[in-house]
Design a protein around this motif. Structure first.
Motif, mmCIF file in Angstrom:
data_model
loop_
_atom_site.group_PDB
_atom_site.id
_atom_site.type_symbol
_atom_site.label_atom_id
_atom_site.label_comp_id
_atom_site.label_asym_id
_atom_site.label_seq_id
_atom_site.Cartn_x
_atom_site.Cartn_y
_atom_site.Cartn_z
ATOM 1 N N MET A 287 -29.328 60.394 48.224
ATOM 2 C CA MET A 287 -29.261 59.005 47.773
ATOM 3 C C MET A 287 -30.452 58.233 48.325
ATOM 4 O O MET A 287 -30.858 58.419 49.462
ATOM 5 C CB MET A 287 -27.948 58.360 48.232
ATOM 6 N N SER A 288 -31.017 57.362 47.532
ATOM 7 C CA SER A 288 -32.160 56.564 47.951
ATOM 8 C C SER A 288 -31.717 55.423 48.853
ATOM 9 O O SER A 288 -30.537 55.241 49.113
ATOM 10 C CB SER A 288 -32.876 56.010 46.712
ATOM 11 N N ALA A 289 -32.708 54.659 49.348
ATOM 12 C CA ALA A 289 -32.394 53.490 50.175
ATOM 13 C C ALA A 289 -31.467 52.548 49.424
ATOM 14 O O ALA A 289 -31.515 52.450 48.210
ATOM 15 C CB ALA A 289 -33.690 52.784 50.558
ATOM 16 N N ALA A 290 -30.631 51.856 50.186
ATOM 17 C CA ALA A 290 -29.592 51.034 49.576
ATOM 18 C C ALA A 290 -30.176 49.883 48.769
ATOM 19 O O ALA A 290 -31.058 49.163 49.235
ATOM 20 C CB ALA A 290 -28.664 50.492 50.655
ATOM 21 N N LEU A 291 -29.668 49.746 47.538
ATOM 22 C CA LEU A 291 -29.946 48.549 46.745
ATOM 23 C C LEU A 291 -28.958 47.449 47.104
ATOM 24 O O LEU A 291 -29.320 46.280 47.207
ATOM 25 C CB LEU A 291 -29.844 48.881 45.257
ATOM 26 N N ILE A 292 -27.693 47.846 47.263
ATOM 27 C CA ILE A 292 -26.640 46.916 47.672
ATOM 28 C C ILE A 292 -25.894 47.537 48.848
ATOM 29 O O ILE A 292 -25.571 48.729 48.821
ATOM 30 C CB ILE A 292 -25.624 46.640 46.543
ATOM 31 N N GLN B 220 -15.837 61.667 35.498
ATOM 32 C CA GLN B 220 -17.131 62.029 34.915
ATOM 33 C C GLN B 220 -18.284 61.233 35.525
ATOM 34 O O GLN B 220 -19.431 61.363 35.083
ATOM 35 C CB GLN B 220 -17.086 61.811 33.404
ATOM 36 N N MET B 221 -17.984 60.445 36.530
ATOM 37 C CA MET B 221 -19.014 59.671 37.214
ATOM 38 C C MET B 221 -19.386 60.384 38.513
ATOM 39 O O MET B 221 -18.728 61.339 38.928
ATOM 40 C CB MET B 221 -18.512 58.249 37.426
ATOM 41 N N HIS C 251 -12.301 54.374 45.944
ATOM 42 C CA HIS C 251 -10.888 54.138 45.625
ATOM 43 C C HIS C 251 -10.342 53.064 46.562
ATOM 44 O O HIS C 251 -10.375 53.200 47.787
ATOM 45 C CB HIS C 251 -10.082 55.423 45.776
ATOM 46 N N ILE C 252 -9.851 51.976 45.958
ATOM 47 C CA ILE C 252 -9.395 50.803 46.702
ATOM 48 C C ILE C 252 -7.869 50.722 46.655
ATOM 49 O O ILE C 252 -7.259 50.839 45.589
ATOM 50 C CB ILE C 252 -9.981 49.502 46.100
ATOM 51 N N GLU D 256 -15.820 59.126 47.652
ATOM 52 C CA GLU D 256 -16.003 60.554 47.432
ATOM 53 C C GLU D 256 -16.991 60.853 46.322
ATOM 54 O O GLU D 256 -17.081 60.108 45.340
ATOM 55 C CB GLU D 256 -14.659 61.223 47.108
ATOM 56 N N ARG D 257 -17.730 61.944 46.519
ATOM 57 C CA ARG D 257 -18.624 62.454 45.485
ATOM 58 C C ARG D 257 -17.808 63.259 44.493
ATOM 59 O O ARG D 257 -16.926 64.028 44.880
ATOM 60 C CB ARG D 257 -19.704 63.326 46.105
ATOM 61 N N MET D 258 -18.112 63.091 43.213
ATOM 62 C CA MET D 258 -17.392 63.802 42.174
ATOM 63 C C MET D 258 -18.196 65.016 41.725
ATOM 64 O O MET D 258 -19.432 64.993 41.726
ATOM 65 C CB MET D 258 -17.127 62.885 40.981
ATOM 66 N N VAL D 259 -17.512 66.068 41.341
ATOM 67 C CA VAL D 259 -18.147 67.250 40.770
ATOM 68 C C VAL D 259 -18.137 67.067 39.263
ATOM 69 O O VAL D 259 -17.088 67.159 38.628
ATOM 70 C CB VAL D 259 -17.418 68.540 41.190
#
Length: 233
Positions: A1-6, A211-212, A217-218, A227-230
């Motif tokens: 992941m790149s540097a944070a945008l938000i 699919q993302m 999850h809140i 979590e990262r999705m496969v």
């Protein structure tokens, strides 16, 4: 992941009242470039409230939201407005297109508000965006002359008007039929894979969330899972 945008740092959002209501509870999350993120959770869990904090539409009661490393709680309202116009694009469940304006005029609105382009270039970019999403021939129509899926495509075009790096979507497929849902979802995915945007979308649709690339999850206003999705190719 790149540097944070938000980046949200321990953000909390409480509605004051006789009985205060906590909408978001001590959430910390970092969002980088090129991510495709779902915000999920039960109804009333604080999904949209978190999105509005990330999008500077609401201010946190506690904590801070940073945009490209800069604190937004320290900004003036004028500075936050400019940050929204230049860095963030928004798509809502009920598109919020202005009914009295043509599609061209609706897409042009964020560009007019920002005031960087001359009128001729604003109209040319609005026309280009509509054409890119297959709506060029409808550009002089008003929103009530379109289907629900078409209106959401206009809303996405409007969100891209000022070429922001981040698109925030609140239940963008929530009021659509299954065919339009798939079309709008694929469009949002293309914003990431083709246009290089970061897309963060609140959704109640578990199948779409799968699919993302990532899921936040809140539950009861708190971040329960990040979590990262496969995702299948």
């Amino acid at each position: 992941m790149s540097a944070a945008l938000i980046e949200a740092r321990h953000v909390t959002r409480i509605l004051p009242g006789t009985v205060p209501v906590t909408l978001v509870r001590d959430v910390s999350v970092s969002i980088g470039g090129g991510e495709f993120i779902a915000i999920t959770g039960p109804s009333g869990s604080g999904k949209s409230s978190l999105l509005y904090l990330l999008g500077l539409l609401d201010l946190p009661t506690g904590g801070d939201v940073l945009i490209k490393g800069r604190s937004t709680t320290a900004m003036s309202e004028a500075e936050r407005t400019r940050a929204r116009l230049t860095l963030l694009g928004f798509v809502f469940q009920f598109h919020f297109l202005l009914p009295e304006f043509s599609l061209m005029e609706n897409v042009a609105l964020p560009m007019r508000a920002l005031g960087k382009l001359p009128p001729r270039e604003i109209l040319a970019r609005a026309e280009h965006l509509l054409a890119s999403f297959g709506l060029g021939e409808h550009r002089q129509k008003t929103p009530d002359q379109l289907s629900g899926g078409q209106r959401q495509r206009v809303a996405v075009a409007r969100a891209l008007a000022n070429d922001p790096p981040v698109i925030l979507a609140d239940e963008p497929t929530g009021s659509l039929d299954s065919i339009s849902t798939r079309q709008v979802f694929e469009l949002l995915r293309d914003l990431v894979t083709v246009y290089g945007k970061t897309v963060v979308a609140v959704t109640h649709d578990v199948e779409l969330a799968k699919q993302m690339h990532r899921r936040l999850h809140i539950v009861d206003g708190a971040l329960e899972k990040d979590e990262r999705m496969v995702v299948e190719a």
